[in-house]
Enzyme design. Structure first.
Site, PDB file in Angstrom:
ATOM      1  N   GLU A  70     -31.235  -2.251 -14.117  1.00  0.00           N
ATOM      2  CA  GLU A  70     -30.574  -1.310 -13.211  1.00  0.00           C
ATOM      3  C   GLU A  70     -29.968  -0.127 -13.957  1.00  0.00           C
ATOM      4  O   GLU A  70     -30.060   1.016 -13.497  1.00  0.00           O
ATOM      5  CB  GLU A  70     -29.457  -2.013 -12.418  1.00  0.00           C
ATOM      6  CG  GLU A  70     -29.928  -3.165 -11.576  1.00  0.00           C
ATOM      7  CD  GLU A  70     -29.795  -4.522 -12.254  1.00  0.00           C
ATOM      8  OE1 GLU A  70     -29.508  -5.498 -11.549  1.00  0.00           O
ATOM      9  OE2 GLU A  70     -29.989  -4.615 -13.492  1.00  0.00           O
ATOM     10  N   CYS A 101     -23.749  -3.859 -13.431  1.00  0.00           N
ATOM     11  CA  CYS A 101     -24.735  -3.071 -12.683  1.00  0.00           C
ATOM     12  C   CYS A 101     -24.224  -2.720 -11.294  1.00  0.00           C
ATOM     13  O   CYS A 101     -24.438  -1.603 -10.818  1.00  0.00           O
ATOM     14  CB  CYS A 101     -26.055  -3.828 -12.618  1.00  0.00           C
ATOM     15  SG  CYS A 101     -26.804  -4.024 -14.264  1.00  0.00           S
TER      16      CYS A 101
END
Length: 179
Positions: A70, A101
């Protein structure tokens, strides 16, 4: 969730078929991680039905805790779009994001996150806690879960089954050398 959390998603609506299509692209990224011996997690970020960022897990390869799929995809999308704000974007990720993330998703103002498989040990989109929809933050994210969940789960199961087998073989080999 704030009522306007999804306002930018409506700019270019994505269908269920789009979700499956882009999650399969994220799964291709996960396969790239698997090929280099990393935990197979993949991510793509979509704006206006085009992929603007891709990433796959590279923590061991890069030797940094920051090399999550991510984070890489967010960095690439920001560069491509020329802004740290990723409003109007949808993230497709094969495993529920962790706390780092999830925080980056909120900070970058991604409007929607589509998740392949839940992460009961570290997931912060609802499994352990839900950073993406925490009412104290100035941005909340629309969450869609279980898109291509079998594929997302299967690649992780295959990876960890293979890892356990390799570790057992190494242990057996070391035991044989001691004799």
């Amino acid at each position: 969730m704030k009522p306007d959390a999804a306002k930018n998603v409506l700019h270019t609506p994505l269908s269920e078929e789009d979700d499956i299509f882009f999650m399969k692209k994220a799964l291709k990224q996960a396969e790239r991680a698997e090929k280099i011996g990393e935990v197979p997690i993949g991510c793509v970020i979509v704006y206006d039905k085009k992929i603007v960022g891709r990433g796959y897990n590279r923590r061991n390869t890069a030797k940094t805790a920051l090399a999550h799929a991510e984070i890489t995809a967010i960095s690439k999308a920001c560069k491509k779009l020329g802004d740290w704000r990723l409003e109007g974007c949808t993230m497709y990720v094969t495993l529920e994001p962790c706390q780092m993330c999830s925080g980056a998703i909120v900070q970058s103002r991604i409007d929607r996150v589509v998740i392949g498989a839940p992460n009961p040990k570290a997931g912060c989109a609802g499994s352990i806690l839900n950073i993406l929809n925490h009412p104290g933050f100035n941005h909340q994210t629309v969450i869609t879960e279980n898109v291509c969940s079998k594929d997302s789960t299967d690649i992780l199961k295959r990876f960890f089954k293979g890892l356990r087998k390799r570790l057992k073989e190494q242990k057996d080999e070391n035991t044989d050398q001691e004799i």
